[in-house]
Design a protein around this motif. Structure first.
Motif, PDB file in Angstrom:
ATOM      1  N   GLY A  88     -21.393 -17.781 -69.148  1.00 24.82           N
ATOM      2  CA  GLY A  88     -21.872 -18.398 -67.916  1.00 24.82           C
ATOM      3  C   GLY A  88     -22.393 -19.794 -68.147  1.00 24.82           C
ATOM      4  N   ALA A  89     -23.606 -20.056 -67.684  1.00 26.12           N
ATOM      5  CA  ALA A  89     -24.202 -21.381 -67.816  1.00 26.12           C
ATOM      6  C   ALA A  89     -24.435 -21.769 -69.272  1.00 26.12           C
ATOM      7  CB  ALA A  89     -25.529 -21.438 -67.049  1.00 26.12           C
ATOM      8  N   LEU A  90     -24.398 -20.806 -70.168  1.00 22.49           N
ATOM      9  CA  LEU A  90     -24.593 -21.082 -71.598  1.00 22.49           C
ATOM     10  C   LEU A  90     -23.278 -21.299 -72.331  1.00 22.49           C
ATOM     11  CD1 LEU A  90     -27.341 -18.432 -72.449  1.00 22.49           C
ATOM     12  CD2 LEU A  90     -27.654 -20.826 -71.788  1.00 22.49           C
ATOM     13  N   GLU A  91     -22.176 -21.403 -71.585  1.00 23.57           N
ATOM     14  CA  GLU A  91     -20.865 -21.545 -72.219  1.00 23.57           C
ATOM     15  C   GLU A  91     -20.781 -22.698 -73.215  1.00 23.57           C
ATOM     16  OE1 GLU A  91     -16.110 -22.037 -71.107  1.00 23.57           O
ATOM     17  OE2 GLU A  91     -17.566 -21.639 -69.517  1.00 23.57           O
ATOM     18  N   PRO A  92     -21.443 -23.848 -72.965  1.00 17.37           N
ATOM     19  CA  PRO A  92     -21.381 -24.922 -73.971  1.00 17.37           C
ATOM     20  C   PRO A  92     -21.823 -24.469 -75.372  1.00 17.37           C
ATOM     21  CG  PRO A  92     -22.232 -25.792 -71.920  1.00 17.37           C
ATOM     22  CD  PRO A  92     -22.149 -24.301 -71.750  1.00 17.37           C
ATOM     23  N   LEU A  93     -22.706 -23.475 -75.434  1.00 18.69           N
ATOM     24  CA  LEU A  93     -23.140 -22.975 -76.739  1.00 18.69           C
ATOM     25  C   LEU A  93     -22.032 -22.197 -77.433  1.00 18.69           C
ATOM     26  CD1 LEU A  93     -26.762 -21.727 -75.913  1.00 18.69           C
ATOM     27  CD2 LEU A  93     -26.118 -23.781 -77.178  1.00 18.69           C
ATOM     28  N   GLY A  94     -21.018 -21.810 -76.673  1.00 17.42           N
ATOM     29  CA  GLY A  94     -19.906 -21.073 -77.246  1.00 17.42           C
ATOM     30  C   GLY A  94     -19.180 -21.834 -78.330  1.00 17.42           C
ATOM     31  N   GLU A  95     -19.249 -23.153 -78.281  1.00 23.99           N
ATOM     32  CA  GLU A  95     -18.606 -23.984 -79.298  1.00 23.99           C
ATOM     33  C   GLU A  95     -19.353 -23.933 -80.632  1.00 23.99           C
ATOM     34  OE1 GLU A  95     -15.798 -25.416 -78.785  1.00 23.99           O
ATOM     35  OE2 GLU A  95     -15.669 -25.006 -76.629  1.00 23.99           O
ATOM     36  N   ARG A  96     -20.584 -23.428 -80.596  1.00 25.03           N
ATOM     37  CA  ARG A  96     -21.425 -23.442 -81.795  1.00 25.03           C
ATOM     38  C   ARG A  96     -21.696 -22.054 -82.359  1.00 25.03           C
ATOM     39  NH1 ARG A  96     -26.651 -26.085 -79.618  1.00 25.03           N
ATOM     40  NH2 ARG A  96     -27.370 -25.348 -81.655  1.00 25.03           N
ATOM     41  N   VAL A  97     -21.015 -21.034 -81.831  1.00 25.25           N
ATOM     42  CA  VAL A  97     -21.289 -19.669 -82.262  1.00 25.25           C
ATOM     43  C   VAL A  97     -20.785 -19.438 -83.685  1.00 25.25           C
ATOM     44  CG1 VAL A  97     -20.814 -17.227 -81.824  1.00 25.25           C
ATOM     45  CG2 VAL A  97     -21.264 -18.770 -79.908  1.00 25.25           C
ATOM     46  N   ASP A  98     -21.652 -18.889 -84.516  1.00 27.75           N
ATOM     47  CA  ASP A  98     -21.314 -18.632 -85.914  1.00 27.75           C
ATOM     48  C   ASP A  98     -20.749 -17.232 -86.129  1.00 27.75           C
ATOM     49  OD1 ASP A  98     -22.481 -21.110 -87.360  1.00 27.75           O
ATOM     50  OD2 ASP A  98     -24.101 -20.471 -86.037  1.00 27.75           O
ATOM     51  N   LEU A  99     -21.185 -16.273 -85.302  1.00 35.13           N
ATOM     52  CA  LEU A  99     -20.722 -14.893 -85.464  1.00 35.13           C
ATOM     53  C   LEU A  99     -20.637 -14.226 -84.099  1.00 35.13           C
ATOM     54  CD1 LEU A  99     -20.081 -12.340 -87.175  1.00 35.13           C
ATOM     55  CD2 LEU A  99     -22.562 -11.938 -87.299  1.00 35.13           C
ATOM     56  N   ALA A 100     -19.480 -13.634 -83.807  1.00 36.83           N
ATOM     57  CA  ALA A 100     -19.292 -12.861 -82.579  1.00 36.83           C
ATOM     58  C   ALA A 100     -19.089 -11.402 -82.956  1.00 36.83           C
ATOM     59  CB  ALA A 100     -18.090 -13.375 -81.790  1.00 36.83           C
ATOM     60  N   HIS A 103     -16.563  -5.412 -79.071  1.00 35.93           N
ATOM     61  CA  HIS A 103     -15.710  -4.221 -79.145  1.00 35.93           C
ATOM     62  C   HIS A 103     -14.564  -4.264 -78.137  1.00 35.93           C
ATOM     63  CE1 HIS A 103     -17.341  -1.623 -75.643  1.00 35.93           C
ATOM     64  NE2 HIS A 103     -17.872  -2.827 -75.512  1.00 35.93           N
ATOM     65  N   HIS A 104     -14.257  -5.436 -77.621  1.00 34.18           N
ATOM     66  CA  HIS A 104     -13.163  -5.585 -76.666  1.00 34.18           C
ATOM     67  C   HIS A 104     -11.858  -5.945 -77.386  1.00 34.18           C
ATOM     68  CE1 HIS A 104     -16.738  -6.212 -74.099  1.00 34.18           C
ATOM     69  NE2 HIS A 104     -16.008  -5.605 -73.183  1.00 34.18           N
ATOM     70  N   GLY A 105     -10.816  -5.162 -77.121  1.00 35.93           N
ATOM     71  CA  GLY A 105      -9.518  -5.465 -77.708  1.00 35.93           C
ATOM     72  C   GLY A 105      -8.930  -6.757 -77.187  1.00 35.93           C
ATOM     73  N   THR A 106      -9.439  -7.234 -76.041  1.00 38.37           N
ATOM     74  CA  THR A 106      -8.957  -8.484 -75.444  1.00 38.37           C
ATOM     75  C   THR A 106      -9.803  -9.681 -75.874  1.00 38.37           C
ATOM     76  OG1 THR A 106     -10.319  -8.060 -73.469  1.00 38.37           O
ATOM     77  CG2 THR A 106      -8.021  -7.289 -73.429  1.00 38.37           C
ATOM     78  N   HIS A 107     -10.591  -9.513 -76.939  1.00 36.63           N
ATOM     79  CA  HIS A 107     -11.460 -10.601 -77.396  1.00 36.63           C
ATOM     80  C   HIS A 107     -10.666 -11.885 -77.632  1.00 36.63           C
ATOM     81  CE1 HIS A 107     -15.122 -12.195 -79.368  1.00 36.63           C
ATOM     82  NE2 HIS A 107     -14.248 -12.893 -80.075  1.00 36.63           N
ATOM     83  N   ARG A 108     -11.169 -12.987 -77.076  1.00 37.52           N
ATOM     84  CA  ARG A 108     -10.564 -14.304 -77.267  1.00 37.52           C
ATOM     85  C   ARG A 108     -11.422 -15.087 -78.262  1.00 37.52           C
ATOM     86  NH1 ARG A 108      -9.305 -15.435 -70.869  1.00 37.52           N
ATOM     87  NH2 ARG A 108      -7.559 -13.978 -70.708  1.00 37.52           N
ATOM     88  N   PRO A 109     -10.933 -15.278 -79.462  1.00 33.78           N
ATOM     89  CA  PRO A 109     -11.743 -15.873 -80.524  1.00 33.78           C
ATOM     90  C   PRO A 109     -12.344 -17.225 -80.146  1.00 33.78           C
ATOM     91  CG  PRO A 109      -9.722 -14.960 -81.415  1.00 33.78           C
ATOM     92  CD  PRO A 109      -9.575 -14.935 -79.919  1.00 33.78           C
ATOM     93  N   PHE A 110     -13.636 -17.363 -80.404  1.00 36.73           N
ATOM     94  CA  PHE A 110     -14.318 -18.640 -80.169  1.00 36.73           C
ATOM     95  C   PHE A 110     -15.353 -18.923 -81.251  1.00 36.73           C
ATOM     96  CE2 PHE A 110     -16.528 -15.299 -77.824  1.00 36.73           C
ATOM     97  CZ  PHE A 110     -17.846 -15.473 -78.208  1.00 36.73           C
ATOM     98  N   ALA A 111     -15.702 -17.911 -82.047  1.00 42.09           N
ATOM     99  CA  ALA A 111     -16.736 -18.072 -83.063  1.00 42.09           C
ATOM    100  C   ALA A 111     -16.126 -18.363 -84.436  1.00 42.09           C
ATOM    101  CB  ALA A 111     -17.594 -16.815 -83.142  1.00 42.09           C
ATOM    102  N   ARG A 112     -16.946 -18.898 -85.325  1.00 43.45           N
ATOM    103  CA  ARG A 112     -16.480 -19.175 -86.685  1.00 43.45           C
ATOM    104  C   ARG A 112     -16.144 -17.880 -87.421  1.00 43.45           C
ATOM    105  NH1 ARG A 112     -20.559 -22.783 -85.582  1.00 43.45           N
ATOM    106  NH2 ARG A 112     -20.017 -24.989 -85.774  1.00 43.45           N
ATOM    107  N   GLU A 113     -16.937 -16.863 -87.200  1.00 38.75           N
ATOM    108  CA  GLU A 113     -16.693 -15.549 -87.806  1.00 38.75           C
ATOM    109  C   GLU A 113     -16.671 -14.523 -86.677  1.00 38.75           C
ATOM    110  OE1 GLU A 113     -16.376 -14.713 -91.077  1.00 38.75           O
ATOM    111  OE2 GLU A 113     -17.158 -16.451 -92.187  1.00 38.75           O
TER     112      GLU A 113
END
Length: 315
Positions: A88-100, A103-113
């Motif tokens: 949501g409003a925190l989406e800009p932080l998605g570029e800085r995620v270190d670990l995601a 449990h969703h098979g449809t996961h769209r990778p955005f984190a470093r790990e």
């Protein structure tokens, strides 16, 4: 792609950690965040938690007694977030995620790990194992958090994602002190007056399509204001829509902004909610998924209903 051991090693090596949940938070993402917060604090880490939307009142107990720090995070972790857009409003932080952790098979990778286990009935099952690998005792408070996530994401163990392992983990959490009866009562049996008012519309305003196999409920801002319903009252509404005999796909369209509707879809076998929502850039699980449609209400409804019709042709 990380695994549980890698995720544990990373978390144990970090000190100042920010945990993020997805917007419109449910019991699983909040159960993960609160349980992981408690575990990391037990390891002496500095922890923060953020979510774009408020924690529902009926889940405030998950965070009771947690003391979050005031610091500049060095690392960011997301829990139960399948796509950075769900921040949501925190989406800009998605570029800085270190670990995601998800449990969703449809996961769209955005984190470093990334540690994804789509066999887990809830992300809290993953956190349960992670906490043990990190050598943290599962206290009654942590057990409450994890049990909440597992119970809510499995519909109180009624859905097909509640595997034998899910039940074994739940039993272990009871042995650790989880207040299962109280939690289930709060999550599934306690209704606010606003929720009761909303349920009147759920059953009174529901529309049926495709020979009664598709049920639709529209949650406009005007309706939510009229009933006083907040996010906590909306939890589970899509499941109510699916419960009507003969319905294979039940969905709600919730107005989020001008010409913006959040679609929450639940399906019964053999129909796949995930397959329908994927056509609109959404995702989730086979029988529980979501997406967002940008269009006026009647057009948004026509689009999603038509997609459901295409999916139902096979059955």
């Amino acid at each position: 792609m990380a695994d549980m051991k890698r995720a544990a090693d990373l978390l144990q090596s970090w000190d100042r950690i920010l945990i993020l949940s997805h917007r419109s938070p449910d019991g699983d993402t909040l159960g993960c965040a609160s349980a992981l917060s408690r575990a990391l604090l037990a390891l002496g880490k500095s922890v923060q938690f953020r979510c774009a939307d408020p924690v529902p009142k009926n889940m405030a107990y998950l965070f009771a007694g947690i003391e979050y720090g005031d610091f500049e995070p060095e690392r960011i972790v997301t829990v139960d977030v399948a796509d950075k857009a769900l921040l949501g409003a925190l989406e800009p932080l998605g570029e800085r995620v270190d670990l995601a952790i998800d449990h969703h098979g449809t996961h769209r990778p955005f984190a470093r790990e990334i540690w994804v286990d789509d066999t887990a009935g809830a992300a809290c099952q993953m956190i349960y194992k992670l906490v043990q690998v990190m050598g943290v005792e599962i206290t009654p408070e942590i057990a409450d958090c994890l049990y909440t996530g597992i119970s809510t994401d499995t519909g109180c163990f009624r859905y097909s994602n509640a595997s034998p392992e899910t039940h074994r983990i739940a039993a272990s959490l009871l042995e650790c002190g989880a207040r299962a009866a109280e939690i289930n009562r709060a999550m599934f049996e306690t209704k606010s007056r606003a929720a009761v008012e909303l349920l009147k519309h759920v059953y009174g305003d529901m529309e049926f399509y495709h020979d009664g196999r598709c049920a639709v409920l529209c949650l406009t801002r005007a309706l939510l204001e009229e009933t006083g319903a907040g996010e906590s009252e909306l939890t589970g509404v899509s499941s109510f829509v699916r419960q009507v005999e003969g319905v294979l796909i039940g969905l709600t369209l919730q107005e989020r902004g001008e010409n913006e509707y959040k679609v929450s879809m639940r399906s019964n076998a053999p129909a796949s909610a995930q397959a329908v929502c994927a056509r609109f850039g959404g995702g989730g699980h086979k029988f529980a998924a979501g997406c967002t449609i940008h269009a006026p209400l009647e057009e948004a409804k026509a689009q999603i209903v038509a997609a459901c019709g295409e999916a139902l042709k096979a059955f």
